[in-house]
Scaffold this motif. Structure first.
Motif, PDB file in Angstrom:
ATOM      1  N   SER A   3      29.854  63.043  -4.691  1.00  0.00           N
ATOM      2  CA  SER A   3      30.080  61.617  -4.871  1.00  0.00           C
ATOM      3  C   SER A   3      30.709  61.022  -3.610  1.00  0.00           C
ATOM      4  O   SER A   3      31.152  61.744  -2.703  1.00  0.00           O
ATOM      5  N   GLU A   4      30.760  59.710  -3.574  1.00  0.00           N
ATOM      6  CA  GLU A   4      31.364  59.026  -2.420  1.00  0.00           C
ATOM      7  C   GLU A   4      32.839  59.408  -2.299  1.00  0.00           C
ATOM      8  O   GLU A   4      33.350  59.615  -1.202  1.00  0.00           O
ATOM      9  N   LYS A   5      33.509  59.520  -3.431  1.00  0.00           N
ATOM     10  CA  LYS A   5      34.925  59.899  -3.433  1.00  0.00           C
ATOM     11  C   LYS A   5      35.112  61.303  -2.861  1.00  0.00           C
ATOM     12  O   LYS A   5      36.042  61.553  -2.077  1.00  0.00           O
ATOM     13  N   ASP A   6      34.214  62.231  -3.223  1.00  0.00           N
ATOM     14  CA  ASP A   6      34.283  63.595  -2.682  1.00  0.00           C
ATOM     15  C   ASP A   6      34.082  63.591  -1.173  1.00  0.00           C
ATOM     16  O   ASP A   6      34.764  64.314  -0.443  1.00  0.00           O
ATOM     17  N   LEU A   7      33.158  62.784  -0.710  1.00  0.00           N
ATOM     18  CA  LEU A   7      32.879  62.690   0.717  1.00  0.00           C
ATOM     19  C   LEU A   7      34.096  62.126   1.462  1.00  0.00           C
ATOM     20  O   LEU A   7      34.497  62.654   2.506  1.00  0.00           O
ATOM     21  N   ILE A   8      34.694  61.085   0.920  1.00  0.00           N
ATOM     22  CA  ILE A   8      35.891  60.492   1.536  1.00  0.00           C
ATOM     23  C   ILE A   8      37.012  61.518   1.589  1.00  0.00           C
ATOM     24  O   ILE A   8      37.684  61.668   2.621  1.00  0.00           O
ATOM     25  N   GLU A  13      40.462  65.252   4.575  1.00  0.00           N
ATOM     26  CA  GLU A  13      41.022  66.597   4.734  1.00  0.00           C
ATOM     27  C   GLU A  13      40.664  67.199   6.093  1.00  0.00           C
ATOM     28  O   GLU A  13      41.471  67.875   6.716  1.00  0.00           O
ATOM     29  N   SER A  14      39.450  66.945   6.547  1.00  0.00           N
ATOM     30  CA  SER A  14      39.030  67.441   7.858  1.00  0.00           C
ATOM     31  C   SER A  14      39.855  66.799   8.971  1.00  0.00           C
ATOM     32  O   SER A  14      40.320  67.480   9.890  1.00  0.00           O
ATOM     33  N   LEU A  15      40.047  65.492   8.887  1.00  0.00           N
ATOM     34  CA  LEU A  15      40.852  64.791   9.892  1.00  0.00           C
ATOM     35  C   LEU A  15      42.304  65.243   9.842  1.00  0.00           C
ATOM     36  O   LEU A  15      42.953  65.398  10.872  1.00  0.00           O
ATOM     37  N   LYS A  16      42.808  65.475   8.637  1.00  0.00           N
ATOM     38  CA  LYS A  16      44.193  65.912   8.493  1.00  0.00           C
ATOM     39  C   LYS A  16      44.369  67.319   9.055  1.00  0.00           C
ATOM     40  O   LYS A  16      45.353  67.599   9.739  1.00  0.00           O
ATOM     41  N   GLY A  19      44.670  67.274  12.741  1.00  0.00           N
ATOM     42  CA  GLY A  19      45.751  66.442  13.263  1.00  0.00           C
ATOM     43  C   GLY A  19      45.274  65.074  13.713  1.00  0.00           C
ATOM     44  O   GLY A  19      46.054  64.267  14.196  1.00  0.00           O
ATOM     45  N   ASP A  20      43.993  64.827  13.550  1.00  0.00           N
ATOM     46  CA  ASP A  20      43.435  63.545  13.993  1.00  0.00           C
ATOM     47  C   ASP A  20      43.862  62.385  13.103  1.00  0.00           C
ATOM     48  O   ASP A  20      44.012  61.260  13.581  1.00  0.00           O
ATOM     49  N   LEU A  21      44.086  62.649  11.836  1.00  0.00           N
ATOM     50  CA  LEU A  21      44.462  61.575  10.916  1.00  0.00           C
ATOM     51  C   LEU A  21      45.807  60.968  11.319  1.00  0.00           C
ATOM     52  O   LEU A  21      45.945  59.752  11.391  1.00  0.00           O
TER      53      LEU A  21
END
Length: 124
Positions: A3-8, A13-16, A19-21
C-alpha cells in the motif's frame, strides 16, 4: 502489492537508517529559519549587535556541537545565531577568554574545559 502507507514507511525507514532523514530535517529547519530571518529583516535591522561575550558563548556552543558530532544541530544553531560560516579559531577563543590550552584540554571542546575548571575551583 504494497500500500501507499507501506511504501512511505519503507522510504522513511531507509532514510532514517542512512541518517539522511535527520540531515534533511536539519536542512529544512535551517532553510525555514533563513526564510523567517529574511521576512524579519526590518526587525533584525533594529536589533542590537550581540556583545563580545555573546559572540564568544555562541562560538563555544558551536565548537561543542561540532566536536560532539551534532552537525545538524550545529547547522541550525549557526543559521539561527547568524554566525559566520567559518568558526573562530581556537587560539582566538582561548586568547579572548583569557585561558590557556593544555595538552589535556586540547582534546576537549573549550566549553568542557571551562566547566571542568569551574568544577575543580569549587572543590578547592
Amino acid at each position: 502489492m504494497a500500500s501507499e502507507k507501506d511504501l512511505i514507511n519503507a522510504v522513511r525507514e531507509s532514510l532514517k537508517a542512512d541518517g539522511d532523514l535527520d540531515r534533511m530535517k536539519a536542512e529544512m529547519r535551517t532553510e525555514v529559519i533563513k526564510l523567517l530571518d529574511c521576512s524579519n529583516a526590518e526587525t533584525k535591522s533594529r536589533t542590537v549587535e550581540p556583545s563580545h561575550e555573546i559572540v564568544f558563548l555562541n562560538e563555544l556552543v558551536r565548537e561543542y556541537l561540532d566536536w560532539m558530532g551534532y552537525k545538524y544541530s550545529s547547522t541550525v544553531f549557526v543559521a539561527e545565531c547568524d554566525l559566520p560560516k567559518h568558526p573562530l579559531d581556537r587560539v582566538l577563543l582561548t586568547q579572548g577568554l583569557g585561558v590557556r590550552d593544555s595538552e589535556r584540554s586540547r582534546n576537549l571542546p573549550l566549553l568542557c574545559s571551562l566547566v571542568q575548571t569551574f568544577t575543580n575551583s569549587r572543590k578547592s
